[in-house]
Design a protein around this motif. Structure first.
Motif, short mmCIF file in Angstrom:
data_model
loop_
_atom_site.label_atom_id
_atom_site.label_comp_id
_atom_site.label_asym_id
_atom_site.label_seq_id
_atom_site.Cartn_x
_atom_site.Cartn_y
_atom_site.Cartn_z
N LEU A 231 0.83 -1.21 0.00
CA LEU A 231 0.00 0.00 0.00
C LEU A 231 0.86 1.25 0.00
O LEU A 231 0.62 2.20 -0.76
CB LEU A 231 -0.92 0.00 1.22
N GLU A 232 1.88 1.26 0.86
CA GLU A 232 2.77 2.42 0.94
C GLU A 232 3.50 2.64 -0.38
O GLU A 232 3.75 3.78 -0.79
CB GLU A 232 3.78 2.21 2.07
N GLY A 233 3.81 1.55 -1.08
CA GLY A 233 4.51 1.65 -2.36
C GLY A 233 3.60 1.99 -3.53
O GLY A 233 4.08 2.14 -4.65
N GLY A 234 2.29 2.10 -3.28
CA GLY A 234 1.37 2.51 -4.33
C GLY A 234 0.95 1.40 -5.27
O GLY A 234 0.38 1.67 -6.34
N LEU A 235 1.20 0.13 -4.91
CA LEU A 235 0.85 -0.97 -5.79
C LEU A 235 -0.55 -1.52 -5.52
O LEU A 235 -1.12 -2.21 -6.36
CB LEU A 235 1.87 -2.11 -5.67
N LEU A 236 -1.09 -1.21 -4.34
CA LEU A 236 -2.41 -1.71 -3.97
C LEU A 236 -3.35 -0.56 -3.62
O LEU A 236 -2.91 0.53 -3.25
CB LEU A 236 -2.32 -2.65 -2.76
N HIS A 237 -4.63 -0.88 -3.74
CA HIS A 237 -5.69 0.03 -3.31
C HIS A 237 -6.51 -0.69 -2.25
O HIS A 237 -6.79 -1.89 -2.37
CB HIS A 237 -6.58 0.40 -4.51
N LEU A 238 -6.87 0.02 -1.19
CA LEU A 238 -7.65 -0.56 -0.11
C LEU A 238 -8.97 0.16 0.02
O LEU A 238 -9.02 1.40 0.01
CB LEU A 238 -6.87 -0.45 1.21
N SER B 93 -7.01 -4.51 -3.74
CA SER B 93 -6.97 -4.73 -5.19
C SER B 93 -5.73 -4.03 -5.74
O SER B 93 -5.11 -3.19 -5.05
CB SER B 93 -8.23 -4.17 -5.87
N LEU B 94 -5.34 -4.37 -6.96
CA LEU B 94 -4.23 -3.67 -7.61
C LEU B 94 -4.63 -2.22 -7.81
O LEU B 94 -5.79 -1.90 -8.06
CB LEU B 94 -3.89 -4.32 -8.95
#
Length: 228
Positions: free
Chosen positions: A56-63, A73-74
């Motif tokens: 999440l911190e790296g911006g690869l996931l959405h919560l 999700s991606l």
């Protein structure tokens, strides 16, 4: 590399085996809970929570939350396409998982790649669209021709609605198993959704595998005839 984007950080996030497994599970386009992703990665929920925080911190996931549940999700189609390309690179260099089973041929035949069709069927569809003059491809850019617009609308796709969205209509996505392009973008997603509506395909529960019905095989072959 001292200047420019920090690719090392992104590579490190994806490179951890547990995080790679969780990202791969989200390639189906379906949002999953932390518990489900922990099971996919074969790790404890506590360990999964740490990995998910980093993604999440790296911006690869959405919560997003829904009631008492939290779903991951991606964060976008660009993440999915990067993962698909890395799968192709790994397969091309012989870095394949040693675990095999009956799902492997099915994944290569037809699978979902962030809600568009991938595998041999996805590549066949792209080839057929291009051979019919419905798509043009130059320098990695794909455009829908006038003939392609007519075909799409006759197939039941609302192009006007797609074009009102922010996502590009057509995007190339490198298929990791066939090593050729399949169609992504909002049109790619709409075509797969239309096949589901027509009863041509169904998604295998708990997997990225897409199964074609007998009716779907005939309809697909008629709409997207094989090319040399």
């Amino acid at each position: 590399m001292k200047d420019g984007p920090d690719i090392a950080r992104i590579a490190a996030l994806i490179g951890d085996p547990a995080r790679a497994n969780m990202l791969g599970a989200l390639m189906s386009g379906k949002a999953l809970t932390a518990t489900e992703l922990a099971q996919e990665a074969g790790i404890t929920p506590q360990t999964a929570s740490s990995h998910l925080g980093k993604l999440l911190e790296g911006g690869l996931l959405h919560l997003r939350g829904q009631g008492r549940h939290r779903y991951y999700s991606l964060s976008g189609s660009d993440v999915a396409e990067t993962l698909e390309s890395l799968m192709g690179l790994a397969a091309g260099r012989g870095h394949l998982r040693t675990r095999t089973g009956p799902r492997d041929p099915a994944l290569r035949e037809a699978r979902v790649c962030y809600n568009h069709l991938a595998g041999a069927r996805g590549v066949a569809m792209f080839r057929a669209l291009r051979a019919a003059g419905h798509l043009t491809e130059a320098d990695g850019v794909i455009d829908l021709t006038e003939g392609g617009r007519r075909f799409s609308e006759e197939f039941g796709i609302d192009l006007a609605a797609l074009e009102r969205g922010r996502a590009p209509l057509c995007r190339p996505c490198l298929d990791w198993s066939v090593r050729e392009t399949h169609l992504a973008g909002s049109l790619g997603r709409a075509l797969l959704a239309r096949m589901e509506t027509l009863g041509w395909v169904g998604r295998e529960p708990g997997s990225r595998v897409i199964r074609f019905t007998r009716k779907g095989q005939a309809g697909f072959d008629a709409a997207f005839p094989a090319t040399p």
